[in-house]
Design a protein around this motif. Structure first.
Motif, PDB file in Angstrom:
ATOM      1  N   UNK A   6       0.842  -1.195   0.000  1.00  0.00           N
ATOM      2  CA  UNK A   6       0.000   0.000   0.000  1.00  0.00           C
ATOM      3  C   UNK A   6       0.879   1.248   0.000  1.00  0.00           C
ATOM      4  N   UNK A   7       0.463   2.227  -0.796  1.00  0.00           N
ATOM      5  CA  UNK A   7       1.235   3.441  -0.938  1.00  0.00           C
ATOM      6  C   UNK A   7       2.232   3.404  -2.086  1.00  0.00           C
ATOM      7  N   UNK A   8       2.432   2.241  -2.635  1.00  0.00           N
ATOM      8  CA  UNK A   8       3.390   2.067  -3.716  1.00  0.00           C
ATOM      9  C   UNK A   8       2.813   2.419  -5.075  1.00  0.00           C
ATOM     10  N   UNK A   9       3.627   2.183  -6.090  1.00  0.00           N
ATOM     11  CA  UNK A   9       3.246   2.529  -7.467  1.00  0.00           C
ATOM     12  C   UNK A   9       3.478   1.343  -8.395  1.00  0.00           C
ATOM     13  N   UNK A  10       2.686   1.312  -9.461  1.00  0.00           N
ATOM     14  CA  UNK A  10       2.831   0.312 -10.508  1.00  0.00           C
ATOM     15  C   UNK A  10       2.515   0.966 -11.845  1.00  0.00           C
ATOM     16  N   UNK A  11       3.095   0.417 -12.898  1.00  0.00           N
ATOM     17  CA  UNK A  11       2.767   0.862 -14.244  1.00  0.00           C
ATOM     18  C   UNK A  11       2.391  -0.355 -15.075  1.00  0.00           C
ATOM     19  N   UNK A  12       1.148  -0.355 -15.545  1.00  0.00           N
ATOM     20  CA  UNK A  12       0.678  -1.419 -16.418  1.00  0.00           C
ATOM     21  C   UNK A  12       0.818  -0.979 -17.871  1.00  0.00           C
ATOM     22  N   UNK A  13       1.050  -1.963 -18.727  1.00  0.00           N
ATOM     23  CA  UNK A  13       1.089  -1.665 -20.154  1.00  0.00           C
ATOM     24  C   UNK A  13       0.314  -2.727 -20.919  1.00  0.00           C
ATOM     25  N   UNK A  14      -0.181  -2.335 -22.065  1.00  0.00           N
ATOM     26  CA  UNK A  14      -0.959  -3.245 -22.909  1.00  0.00           C
ATOM     27  C   UNK A  14      -0.709  -2.857 -24.358  1.00  0.00           C
ATOM     28  N   UNK A  15      -0.312  -3.835 -25.167  1.00  0.00           N
ATOM     29  CA  UNK A  15      -0.006  -3.582 -26.568  1.00  0.00           C
ATOM     30  C   UNK A  15      -0.923  -4.378 -27.476  1.00  0.00           C
ATOM     31  N   UNK A  16      -1.481  -3.690 -28.447  1.00  0.00           N
ATOM     32  CA  UNK A  16      -2.341  -4.336 -29.433  1.00  0.00           C
ATOM     33  C   UNK A  16      -1.542  -4.665 -30.684  1.00  0.00           C
ATOM     34  N   UNK A  17      -1.831  -5.830 -31.256  1.00  0.00           N
ATOM     35  CA  UNK A  17      -1.157  -6.238 -32.489  1.00  0.00           C
ATOM     36  C   UNK A  17      -2.131  -6.997 -33.376  1.00  0.00           C
ATOM     37  N   UNK A  18      -1.797  -7.062 -34.661  1.00  0.00           N
ATOM     38  CA  UNK A  18      -2.648  -7.786 -35.595  1.00  0.00           C
ATOM     39  C   UNK A  18      -3.149  -6.875 -36.697  1.00  0.00           C
ATOM     40  N   UNK A  19      -4.340  -7.189 -37.200  1.00  0.00           N
ATOM     41  CA  UNK A  19      -4.923  -6.437 -38.319  1.00  0.00           C
ATOM     42  C   UNK A  19      -5.587  -5.164 -37.803  1.00  0.00           C
ATOM     43  N   UNK A  20      -4.787  -4.120 -37.649  1.00  0.00           N
ATOM     44  CA  UNK A  20      -5.259  -2.865 -37.060  1.00  0.00           C
ATOM     45  C   UNK A  20      -5.232  -1.763 -38.100  1.00  0.00           C
ATOM     46  N   UNK A  21      -6.411  -1.204 -38.375  1.00  0.00           N
ATOM     47  CA  UNK A  21      -6.498  -0.030 -39.239  1.00  0.00           C
ATOM     48  C   UNK A  21      -6.296   1.209 -38.394  1.00  0.00           C
ATOM     49  N   UNK A  22      -6.993   1.281 -37.264  1.00  0.00           N
ATOM     50  CA  UNK A  22      -6.806   2.357 -36.294  1.00  0.00           C
ATOM     51  C   UNK A  22      -7.411   1.910 -34.971  1.00  0.00           C
ATOM     52  N   UNK A  23      -7.036   2.595 -33.910  1.00  0.00           N
ATOM     53  CA  UNK A  23      -7.602   2.304 -32.593  1.00  0.00           C
ATOM     54  C   UNK A  23      -8.240   3.558 -32.044  1.00  0.00           C
TER      55      UNK A  23
END
Length: 120
Positions: free
Chosen positions: A14-31
């Protein structure tokens, strides 16, 4: 096909920090929209934070001032910086993205979920 891959499990005090990340890949025209949701045991999944392609953001009241969402459009990646974490932030966190795969098709894709545990 589109895949969203999130960073691994996290355990923090408790009181700490975290950084989450998420990457999309594949047939992407736009997000368009990218967001982070969470689901704690026995509770419904809720939106934590979201960001549009124009960088407009919104946050759940419970995380305002503590969490910051951002995205790297060139890398199809969304981040969630979480500060001043509380035990009640413990949940499985899911990223989601509204992905345009063709000119006429936009679908919502989900990551596999990553466990965040905040110990007191």
């Amino acid at each position: 096909q589109v895949q969203l891959v999130e960073s691994g499990e996290h355990l923090v005090q408790a009181g700490g920090s975290l950084r989450l990340s998420c990457t999309a890949s594949g047939s992407i025209f736009s997000i368009n929209f990218m967001g982070w949701y969470r689901q704690a045991p026995g509770k419904q999944r809720e939106l934590v934070a979201g960001v549009t392609s124009d960088a407009f953001t919104n946050y759940a009241d419970s995380v305002k001032g503590r969490f910051t969402i951002s995205r790297d459009n060139a890398k199809n990646t969304v981040f969630l910086q979480m500060n001043s974490l509380k035990p009640e932030d413990t949940a499985v966190y899911y990223c989601a993205a509204d992905v345009q795969t063709t000119v006429t098709t936009t679908l919502t894709y989900w990551g596999q979920g990553t466990q965040v545990t905040v110990s007191s």
